[in-house]
Design an enzyme around this catalytic site. Structure first.
Site, PDB file in Angstrom:
ATOM      1  N   TYR A  39       8.972  -2.652  -4.273  1.00 13.92           N
ATOM      2  CA  TYR A  39      10.192  -2.003  -4.728  1.00 13.92           C
ATOM      3  C   TYR A  39      10.640  -2.578  -6.070  1.00 13.92           C
ATOM      4  O   TYR A  39      11.464  -1.974  -6.753  1.00 13.92           O
ATOM      5  CB  TYR A  39      11.337  -2.188  -3.723  1.00 13.92           C
TER       6      TYR A  39
ATOM      7  N   HIS B 105       3.344  -4.585   4.370  1.00 19.31           N
ATOM      8  CA  HIS B 105       3.874  -3.273   4.005  1.00 19.31           C
ATOM      9  C   HIS B 105       3.071  -2.128   4.616  1.00 19.31           C
ATOM     10  O   HIS B 105       3.626  -1.106   5.021  1.00 19.31           O
ATOM     11  CB  HIS B 105       3.910  -3.130   2.478  1.00 19.31           C
TER      12      HIS B 105
END
Length: 283
Positions: free
Chosen positions: A51, A113
C-alpha cells in the site's frame, strides 16, 4: 466515541471486531483520515507494504496515542508481507523493515499478503513469520488470500496455524467454503472489500429491506451481516461521517431471515478481483 467489541484469536490475543482499511490513503490525507477514524473509535488499522503507506499509518497511530494519552495496547496495527519477499531471509528482513517504517514497538499483526503460487515460496514466508513472532517483533501472525490447500501446506510444514486469513468477502461473494475451513481450524476471517467495492449491493431488496427494518444505512446492514457471520470487516472511508456510520453496527441485530436473504445474493461470478491480490483495495 463508539466502543468496538473484541474477538479472541487462536493465539490468545484479542482483535477489534471491525477495522479501518487504509488503502490507498497516503500523505496528509492518510494522516487525517486515520486520525479521524481513531477519534471515532476504530482500534484496528490495516496496512501493507504494497500500500506504500506504512510510514503514514505508523505516524498517525503514534501521534494519536501521544495526543490522547491512550495505552499502546489499546491499538492494533496490522500490515502485510508482499509476494516478492517470500524467501525466508527476505521475510525476516521485510518484517523488520515494516517495523521500522511503522515506528512502533512491535507489529501487532503481520499477514502474508497472498500465497504467490507462481513462486511457491509461501511455506518459506510462513516460517519467516513464525520466527518473527518467536523473536517478539510480531505479536500475531496470519495470512491473506490463502486457499484451504495453502493453509494445509503451511500448518503441516510448521505446526503453526495462522490466527487470521484475510479474504475477499461480501454479499456477492460469501466465501462459505473458506469460512467453514477457518471455523474448523480456529482461524479468524477478515473481510477485504466488505461492502462489495463499486458493485456494492445497496439496492438489492435483501439489503434495502434490512436497512429499512433497522433504520440504518445499507452499508451498516452489510457490515452487520459481516459481524454476525463472525468476520472482521475492514471498511475504508476518508469521510468522518461515513467512518462513524461504518463503525456503528453493534447496536442492532439482523434476524436469521435477513442474514439468509443477504447471503443468498452470492453468485458464482460475484468475485470482484481476478488479478494480483497484492493490489487489492478495502472498501
Amino acid at each position: 466515541m463508539m466502543t468496538t467489541p473484541a474477538l479472541t484469536l487462536n493465539d490468545g490475543h484479542d482483535i477489534p471486531a471491525i477495522g479501518f482499511g487504509t488503502y490507498p490513503l497516503k500523505g496528509d490525507e492518510a494522516h487525517d483520515a486515520i486520525t479521524s477514524a481513531l477519534d471515532t473509535g476504530y482500534r484496528l488499522l490495516d496496512s501493507a507494504v504494497n500500500y506504500g503507506n506504512e510510514a503514514e499509518v505508523g505516524k498517525a497511530a503514534r501521534d494519536w496515542l501521544k495526543a490522547n494519552g491512550v495505552d499502546r495496547d489499546q491499538l492494533t496495527v496490522q500490515t502485510k508481507l508482499p509476494g516478492r519477499h517470500h524467501d525466508y531471509e527476505s521475510a525476516l528482513d521485510s518484517g523488520m523493515e515494516s517495523l521500522e517504517r511503522l515506528g512502533l514497538d512491535r507489529i501487532d499483526v503481520l499477514l502474508i499478503h497472498w500465497p504467490n503460487p507462481i513462486t511457491g515460496k509461501y511455506r518459506d514466508a510462513w516460517r519467516g513469520l513464525v520466527e518473527l513472532q518467536r523473536r517478539g517483533v510480531v505479536r500475531t501472525i496470519g495470512v491473506s488470500n490463502f486457499t484451504a490447500d495453502h493453509l494445509s501446506d503451511i500448518v503441516d510444514d510448521t505446526g503453526v496455524t495462522p490466527a487470521i486469513n484475510q479474504i475477499e468477502l461480501h454479499p456477492y461473494f460469501t466465501q462459505e467454503h473458506m469460512r467453514a475451513v477457518h471455523a474448523d481450524r480456529g482461524i479468524l476471517t477478515q473481510s477485504w472489500s466488505p461492502l462489495g467495492k463499486r458493485q456494492a449491493p445497496f439496492e438489492e431488496s435483501a439489503v434495502a429491506d434490512a436497512s429499512a427494518a433497522h433504520a440504518v444505512t445499507p452499508a451498516q446492514a452489510i457490515l452487520r451481516w459481516q459481524v454476525q457471520l463472525g468476520s472482521v470487516p475492514l471498511p475504508k472511508s476518508a469521510t468522518p461521517e461515513r467512518q462513524a456510520d461504518n463503525l456503528d453496527v453493534f447496536g442492532f441485530e439482523l434476524t436469521q431471515e435477513e442474514m439468509d436473504a443477504i447471503s443468498a445474493l452470492h453468485r458464482e461470478d460475484g468475485r470482484l478481483f481476478g488479478g494480483d491480490p497484492n493490489t487489492h483495495e478495502e472498501m
